[in-house]
Design a protein around this motif. Structure first.
Motif, mmCIF file in Angstrom:
data_model
loop_
_atom_site.group_PDB
_atom_site.id
_atom_site.type_symbol
_atom_site.label_atom_id
_atom_site.label_comp_id
_atom_site.label_asym_id
_atom_site.label_seq_id
_atom_site.Cartn_x
_atom_site.Cartn_y
_atom_site.Cartn_z
ATOM 1 N N HIS A 47 0.855 -1.186 0.000
ATOM 2 C CA HIS A 47 0.000 0.000 0.000
ATOM 3 C C HIS A 47 0.889 1.234 0.000
ATOM 4 O O HIS A 47 1.770 1.370 0.861
ATOM 5 C CB HIS A 47 -0.888 -0.004 1.253
ATOM 6 N N PRO B 276 -1.025 7.985 -2.124
ATOM 7 C CA PRO B 276 -1.341 7.368 -3.413
ATOM 8 C C PRO B 276 -0.427 7.869 -4.536
ATOM 9 O O PRO B 276 -0.048 9.045 -4.576
ATOM 10 C CB PRO B 276 -2.790 7.779 -3.668
ATOM 11 N N LEU C 6 -1.154 8.458 -7.528
ATOM 12 C CA LEU C 6 -1.813 9.520 -8.301
ATOM 13 C C LEU C 6 -1.679 10.883 -7.635
ATOM 14 O O LEU C 6 -1.888 11.910 -8.262
ATOM 15 C CB LEU C 6 -3.299 9.200 -8.489
ATOM 16 N N LYS C 7 -1.344 10.889 -6.357
ATOM 17 C CA LYS C 7 -1.192 12.139 -5.616
ATOM 18 C C LYS C 7 0.271 12.433 -5.291
ATOM 19 O O LYS C 7 0.589 13.139 -4.349
ATOM 20 C CB LYS C 7 -2.007 12.089 -4.315
ATOM 21 N N HIS D 121 -9.158 1.044 0.393
ATOM 22 C CA HIS D 121 -9.500 1.686 -0.875
ATOM 23 C C HIS D 121 -10.986 1.718 -1.190
ATOM 24 O O HIS D 121 -11.413 2.556 -1.986
ATOM 25 C CB HIS D 121 -8.690 1.061 -2.013
ATOM 26 N N SER E 178 -11.226 7.926 -0.651
ATOM 27 C CA SER E 178 -10.773 8.393 -1.966
ATOM 28 C C SER E 178 -9.262 8.600 -1.927
ATOM 29 O O SER E 178 -8.654 8.676 -0.851
ATOM 30 C CB SER E 178 -11.466 9.709 -2.321
ATOM 31 N N GLU E 179 -8.674 8.719 -3.101
ATOM 32 C CA GLU E 179 -7.234 8.985 -3.186
ATOM 33 C C GLU E 179 -6.893 10.302 -2.480
ATOM 34 O O GLU E 179 -5.865 10.408 -1.819
ATOM 35 C CB GLU E 179 -6.792 9.044 -4.652
ATOM 36 N N THR E 180 -7.762 11.293 -2.615
ATOM 37 C CA THR E 180 -7.527 12.589 -1.985
ATOM 38 C C THR E 180 -7.536 12.463 -0.462
ATOM 39 O O THR E 180 -6.668 13.018 0.217
ATOM 40 C CB THR E 180 -8.584 13.614 -2.443
ATOM 41 N N ALA F 61 -4.358 10.846 0.670
ATOM 42 C CA ALA F 61 -3.190 11.729 0.557
ATOM 43 C C ALA F 61 -3.194 12.835 1.599
ATOM 44 O O ALA F 61 -2.140 13.189 2.129
ATOM 45 C CB ALA F 61 -3.135 12.332 -0.842
#
Length: 125
Positions: free
Chosen positions: A43, A47, A49-50, A69, A73-75, A78
């Motif tokens: 993990h 993330p 993406l961030k 997950h 959310s990814e946000t 992060a």
């Protein structure tokens, strides 16, 4: 020439597998051992993406990783949950952790997002 991401991932997986054979890895989320035959994954604390590609990972049971997950959310991961202790303090995830701790170390079950959560995410996005 730099090694590819796939080769790096394979080397890390091989190293972790060899280490697991020597001493069991402990899942930092549920604190159960992760035996070599158990489904597990890494993990990213932040993330990818961030911007968390190189900011650290932890080995978790797959069911623990999936639980994170489907809930966040990814946000959210992060900004407020980029640390295992913060994840463990979250009330919703704490209920999951209490439940999964009663299961054997190699326990796995599919993790699905609830309809309510899925609709809530669609409205936010």
């Amino acid at each position: 020439m730099r090694p590819s991401a796939r080769r790096i991932e394979a080397a890390i997986a091989a190293s972790e597998h060899a280490a697991a054979l020597r001493a069991p890895v402990i899942c930092p989320l549920c604190e159960r051992p992760i035996p070599p035959e158990a489904k597990s994954s890494r993990h990213h604390l932040v993330p990818r993406l961030k911007g968390g590609t190189h900011k650290g990972t932890v080995r978790l049971h797959q069911i623990c990783h999936s639980a994170i997950h489907v809930r966040f959310s990814e946000t959210e991961l992060a900004t407020r949950l980029a640390d295992v202790e913060e994840l463990r303090r979250d009330p919703e995830l704490a209920a999951f952790i209490a439940w999964v701790r009663t299961k054997p170390p190699s326990f796995h079950a599919p993790t699905r997002m609830t309809r309510e959560r899925r609709e809530s995410r669609r409205q936010r996005d």
